[in-house]
Scaffold this motif. Structure first.
Motif, PDB file in Angstrom:
ATOM      1  N   TYR A  71      -4.885   3.883   7.105  1.00 14.63           N
ATOM      2  CA  TYR A  71      -4.227   2.572   7.303  1.00 14.63           C
ATOM      3  C   TYR A  71      -2.878   2.574   6.575  1.00 14.63           C
ATOM      4  CZ  TYR A  71      -2.676  -2.027   6.102  1.00 14.63           C
ATOM      5  OH  TYR A  71      -1.865  -3.114   5.878  1.00 14.63           O
ATOM      6  N   LEU A 102     -11.119  -9.577  -1.542  1.00 13.88           N
ATOM      7  CA  LEU A 102     -11.693 -10.348  -2.649  1.00 13.88           C
ATOM      8  C   LEU A 102     -11.855 -11.830  -2.341  1.00 13.88           C
ATOM      9  CD1 LEU A 102     -12.609 -10.597  -5.617  1.00 13.88           C
ATOM     10  CD2 LEU A 102     -10.201 -10.894  -6.250  1.00 13.88           C
ATOM     11  N   ARG A 134     -19.563  -8.895  -6.060  1.00  6.71           N
ATOM     12  CA  ARG A 134     -19.526  -7.685  -6.881  1.00  6.71           C
ATOM     13  C   ARG A 134     -18.085  -7.458  -7.304  1.00  6.71           C
ATOM     14  NH1 ARG A 134     -20.927  -4.084  -2.210  1.00  6.71           N
ATOM     15  NH2 ARG A 134     -19.633  -5.765  -1.365  1.00  6.71           N
ATOM     16  N   ASP A 143      -9.458   2.368  -4.668  1.00 11.11           N
ATOM     17  CA  ASP A 143      -8.722   1.244  -5.273  1.00 11.11           C
ATOM     18  C   ASP A 143      -7.709   1.763  -6.296  1.00 11.11           C
ATOM     19  OD1 ASP A 143      -9.802  -0.804  -3.910  1.00 11.11           O
ATOM     20  OD2 ASP A 143     -11.176  -1.447  -5.467  1.00 11.11           O
ATOM     21  N   ARG A 147      -3.723  -7.327  -9.175  1.00  8.27           N
ATOM     22  CA  ARG A 147      -2.964  -7.377  -7.924  1.00  8.27           C
ATOM     23  C   ARG A 147      -1.995  -8.555  -7.975  1.00  8.27           C
ATOM     24  NH1 ARG A 147      -5.410  -3.381  -7.798  1.00  8.27           N
ATOM     25  NH2 ARG A 147      -6.600  -2.373  -6.100  1.00  8.27           N
ATOM     26  N   THR A 149       0.835  -1.215   0.000  1.00  9.08           N
ATOM     27  CA  THR A 149       0.000   0.000   0.000  1.00  9.08           C
ATOM     28  C   THR A 149       0.864   1.256   0.000  1.00  9.08           C
ATOM     29  OG1 THR A 149      -1.557  -1.222   1.337  1.00  9.08           O
ATOM     30  CG2 THR A 149      -1.853   1.138   1.306  1.00  9.08           C
TER      31      THR A 149
HETATM   32  C1  WQD Z   1      -8.374  -6.821  -4.438  1.00  9.73           C
HETATM   33  C2  WQD Z   1      -9.091  -6.509  -5.750  1.00  9.73           C
HETATM   34  C3  WQD Z   1     -10.832  -4.879  -5.514  1.00  9.73           C
HETATM   35  C4  WQD Z   1     -13.514  -7.252  -3.040  1.00  9.73           C
HETATM   36  C5  WQD Z   1      -6.067  -4.451   0.597  1.00  9.73           C
HETATM   37  C6  WQD Z   1      -5.210  -3.491   1.356  1.00  9.73           C
HETATM   38  C7  WQD Z   1      -3.817  -4.041   1.463  1.00  9.73           C
HETATM   39  C8  WQD Z   1      -3.862  -5.408   2.073  1.00  9.73           C
HETATM   40  C9  WQD Z   1      -4.726  -6.328   1.211  1.00  9.73           C
HETATM   41  C10 WQD Z   1      -3.586  -5.172   4.445  1.00  9.73           C
HETATM   42  C11 WQD Z   1      -9.371  -5.022  -5.906  1.00  9.73           C
HETATM   43  C12 WQD Z   1     -11.394  -6.225  -5.944  1.00  9.73           C
HETATM   44  C13 WQD Z   1     -12.423  -6.820  -3.790  1.00  9.73           C
HETATM   45  C14 WQD Z   1     -14.758  -7.484  -3.680  1.00  9.73           C
HETATM   46  C15 WQD Z   1     -13.765  -6.871  -5.778  1.00  9.73           C
HETATM   47  N1  WQD Z   1      -4.381  -5.350   3.380  1.00  9.73           N
HETATM   48  N2  WQD Z   1     -12.557  -6.643  -5.126  1.00  9.73           N
HETATM   49  N3  WQD Z   1     -14.832  -7.294  -5.027  1.00  9.73           N
HETATM   50  O1  WQD Z   1      -7.627  -3.572  -1.844  1.00  9.73           O
HETATM   51  O2  WQD Z   1      -5.810  -4.799  -3.164  1.00  9.73           O
HETATM   52  O3  WQD Z   1      -5.572  -4.553  -0.706  1.00  9.73           O
HETATM   53  O4  WQD Z   1      -6.032  -5.724   1.187  1.00  9.73           O
HETATM   54  O5  WQD Z   1      -2.394  -5.068   4.459  1.00  9.73           O
HETATM   55  O6  WQD Z   1      -3.072  -3.169   2.278  1.00  9.73           O
HETATM   56  O7  WQD Z   1      -5.156  -2.292   0.617  1.00  9.73           O
HETATM   57  O8  WQD Z   1      -7.285  -6.086  -1.608  1.00  9.73           O
HETATM   58  O9  WQD Z   1      -8.815  -8.020  -1.683  1.00  9.73           O
HETATM   59  O10 WQD Z   1      -9.742  -5.734  -1.035  1.00  9.73           O
HETATM   60  O11 WQD Z   1      -9.111  -6.165  -3.391  1.00  9.73           O
HETATM   61  O12 WQD Z   1     -13.875  -6.683  -7.024  1.00  9.73           O
HETATM   62  O13 WQD Z   1     -15.783  -7.866  -3.065  1.00  9.73           O
HETATM   63  O14 WQD Z   1     -10.358  -7.153  -5.734  1.00  9.73           O
HETATM   64  O15 WQD Z   1     -11.492  -3.823  -6.207  1.00  9.73           O
HETATM   65  O16 WQD Z   1      -9.254  -4.704  -7.290  1.00  9.73           O
HETATM   66  P1  WQD Z   1      -6.617  -4.660  -1.927  1.00  9.73           P
HETATM   67  P2  WQD Z   1      -8.799  -6.524  -1.852  1.00  9.73           P
END
Ligand code: WQD
Length: 341
Positions: free
Chosen positions: A151, A202, A218, A300, A233, A128
């Motif tokens: 965060y 996710l 979603r 995001d 990612r 992040t």
């Molecule tokens: C991944 C992708 C969402 C949920 C975060 C923190 C990071 C670390 C990991 C702590 C994105 C997409 C998600 C959903 C979706 N946490 N998504 N539908 O945001 O990359 O990272 O968690 O250290 O610091 O920032 O992870 O799993 O939330 O999202 O489409 O219901 O999945 O838009 O592209 P993220 P994530």
């Protein structure tokens, strides 16, 4: 047996790291406030390793509690510091809760290390800190972009606190590991990711949709500048991530560190889109996922994945498990946790 304190050791990444520490012959002591995990995790660790780690339920943001806890623990070879609040969205709504907890905990730990002359700390940081990088893959020299969540900012400030403390003293040695996206569960399904309430991440949302707890996944946006339009990612199997901590710890214990503060990206080096994750999940489990494309989620970033060459060269660390392995392990954990055969 070398003794290692693991703060946040009943948490997702912490518990998987405790398993690898015990399997590598370390004695583990867990400090956790159980604000985002359950004490049951200790039984999971015991089922896997045969050992139930010593446990202290402490609020590390409370200086007095932390000091008295550290007084009870002698001859510590190293500390792995996971304990922190980590929900990006929540941090936007409650910034002070995040700054207070995440920064005071770290400061109390470092002060106690100085008091007890404990030398080695591994800090749980995050990709992040890079925000949306201009150039991909990101290296450890990629610019640190002002975090867009409290965060993420606590991770950036924590790294600076460690760096400045080390500059002012000679003895402290630290490694920050910048994780990409940890997913999956231990192959035994005895421990795994335990999101409390509706998952923000996710993969737990996918497995809860597949098991029927959530109606539909979603997908946040398919209008990104990526091959299939969904965000990219670097998803790393939690067991690979846990093993990276052993490599980093041994580097400090064996005095192989080149300078007293080092930083490593810990990822697979490969990016996958949300749709690729969904399709891979369907392939390895045989389950058709119910999903729909909705608007982008505010905050995001579009795409990020790691340049892993520094960790490969200096830590000798490379991931071994695939995206499919991680998603299948997440599904097995979800089924076991819900008592579904
Ligand atoms: C991944 C992708 C969402 C949920 C975060 C923190 C990071 C670390 C990991 C702590 C994105 C997409 C998600 C959903 C979706 N946490 N998504 N539908 O945001 O990359 O990272 O968690 O250290 O610091 O920032 O992870 O799993 O939330 O999202 O489409 O219901 O999945 O838009 O592209 P993220 P994530």
């Amino acid at each position: 047996m070398k003794k290692i304190i693991v703060t946040g050791g009943t948490g997702y990444i912490g518990s998987h790291t405790c398993v690898e520490l015990i399997n590598s012959g370390f004695e583990v002591i867990i400090i956790d406030d159980l604000s985002n995990s359950t004490i049951e995790v200790l039984n999971g660790i015991k089922k896997i390793t045969g050992i139930k780690p010593e446990f202290y339920k402490i609020d590390l943001a409370n200086a007095k509690e932390t000091f008295s806890c550290f007084n009870k623990i002698k001859n510590v070879s190293g500390i792995i510091h996971f304990a922190a609040y980590k929900a990006v969205g929540e941090s936007v709504n409650f910034p002070l809760k995040y700054y207070k907890n995440n920064l005071n905990s770290l400061i109390n730990i470092i002060e106690n290390m100085q008091e007890k002359s404990f030398k080695n700390i591994i800090f749980s940081s995050s990709c992040t800190v890079y925000g949306q990088a201009e150039k991909l893959p990101v290296t450890e020299q990629s610019p640190i972009i002002k975090a867009d969540s409290p965060y993420g900012n606590t991770k950036q400030i924590s790294e600076e606190i460690i760096y400045d403390t080390i500059k002012s003293t000679e003895y402290l040695k630290a490694i920050s590991l910048r994780y990409f996206n940890p997913i999956g569960a231990h192959e035994s399904s005895e421990i795994g990711e335990l999101p409390i309430g509706e998952p923000a991440n996710l993969v737990p949302y996918i497995t809860q949709t597949a098991v029927g707890i959530r109606k539909q996944l979603r997908i946040f946006g398919n209008d990104y500048n990526t091959p299939d339009g969904t965000a990219i990612r670097d998803y790393i199997h939690i067991t690979d991530l846990a093993k990276a901590h052993i490599a980093a710890l041994n580097r400090l214990l064996n005095k192989e560190n080149k300078i007293n503060y080092e930083v490593f990206n810990i990822g697979t080096g490969k990016g996958n889109s949300v749709l690729e994750v969904v399709k891979t999940f369907e392939k390895v489990t045989g389950i058709k996922l119910n999903y729909k494309i909705v608007n982008r989620r505010p905050g995001d970033i579009e795409k990020i994945w790691a340049d892993t060459s520094h960790a490969e060269k200096e830590l000798g660390f490379k991931t071994e498990k695939s995206l499919g392995d991680a998603l299948l392990s997440a599904w097995n954990w979800e089924k076991k946790y819900r008592n579904i055969t």
